[in-house]
Design an enzyme around this catalytic site. Structure first.
Site: not given
Length: 324
Positions: A9, A198
């Site tokens: 991320n 997810d």
């Protein structure tokens, strides 16, 4: 394998979905290998369920993920696989355990995707191992049945929702299943589905908090039906519960089989993901309280609170045992 920028991320933490995909690949390899060791008919092991998975420690870009899998129990038609994930800093040599997971697979014939084959038995070092495995098998079988029975919910878009409500953060992703998503039998890899789930859960959590978020744990993921190549799948997520420092997000996958065999849309996969909010320094942040508006939202909140308290009690009991 080494973790690269596209695995992580914006804060540099590896996506939970990336790790789940690696876990599933390891489980699929070892269970398929075992099921073909004595089989007269070639088969591929398909993921049926993932037990609760805790993300014990974050993994970062540049670290090496080491995934190891072991078969711990076999029933007549299923295989239990336990997987450990270690992260290694190749500059310092430091290693740490990041994940432990238990997965269940069933062998499907290469000649007939709807035919479940028998599993070769494994040898146990002691009788207690087989008894404990059988108990886990019966528990997961019952839980899968209960989960399937409550899988009728659908997420509808809400116009101009208020911040911190369920409708404000709920999200959906639509994906056309292609050949690269699929096994030799032409149905979706479990790891591909979990990665997409997810991703959606992460969007829900980020919308709710407006901060950096990471996957803390995944409650049991149940694969109710196969998803074939050519299906259009809708992955939907919504907030169900918040504590002071965590968020529970319900995610489910619906499949529309437009190609080859038209049939009605069906629920294929369901799970609960737990996320935490982090500061730029990686410290836990308070989570805004979820505002429930409808009776169904209040009911789901109380159910989520029950799961949260049950997990907290188990963790405290384990810590006490470790201290003794």
């Amino acid at each position: 394998r080494i973790m690269r920028p596209d695995d992580a991320n914006i804060a540099g933490n590896v996506h939970g979905g990336t790790i789940l995909k690696m876990i599933e690949e390891a489980g699929a390899i070892i269970s398929t290998r075992h099921c073909n060791s004595q089989a007269e008919e070639p088969c591929v092991a398909a993921l049926a369920r993932v037990e609760r998975t805790d993300f014990l420690s974050p993994m970062c870009i540049g670290e090496v993920a080491n995934v190891s899998a072991e078969i711990t129990y076999t029933s007549r038609h299923s295989v239990e696989v336990q997987v450990n994930v270690m992260s290694e800093n190749i500059l310092t040599g430091a290693k740490k355990l990041t994940n432990k997971a238990t997965l269940w697979y069933v062998p499907l014939s290469l000649k007939n995707v709807n035919k479940v084959l028998e599993v070769p038995p494994i040898q146990y070092t002691r009788k207690e191992q087989e008894d404990e495995g059988k108990k886990r098998y019966e528990e997961q079988k019952l839980d899968r049945l209960e989960t399937k029975q409550r899988n009728g919910d659908v997420i509808f878009p809400i116009i101009n929702p208020e911040p911190h409500t369920v409708g404000y953060s709920q999200s959906s992703l639509i994906h056309l299943v292609g050949p690269s998503d699929c096994t030799l039998l032409g149905f979706v890899h479990g790891g591909v589905t979990m990665k997409l789930m997810d991703e959606v859960a992460g969007i829900v959590a980020a919308r709710h908090c407006k901060t950096n978020i990471v996957t803390a744990s995944v409650d049991a993921i149940n694969f109710h039906e196969k998803i074939k190549k050519g299906c259009v799948i809708t992955i939907s997520g919504r907030m169900t519960f918040t504590s002071n420092k965590s968020m529970e997000i319900e995610v489910f996958v619906d499949a529309d089989p437009f190609v080859d065999e038209p049939r009605e849309r069906y629920r294929a996969v369901s799970a609960f993901f737990t996320y935490v909010s982090l500061s730029k320094e990686g410290k836990p942040l308070p989570v805004p309280q979820l505002l429930t508006e409808t009776e169904d939202e209040k009911r789901r909140f109380e159910e989520g609170k029950g799961r949260y308290l049950q997990t907290k009690a188990k963790r405290q009991a384990q810590m006490q045992q470790a201290a003794q």
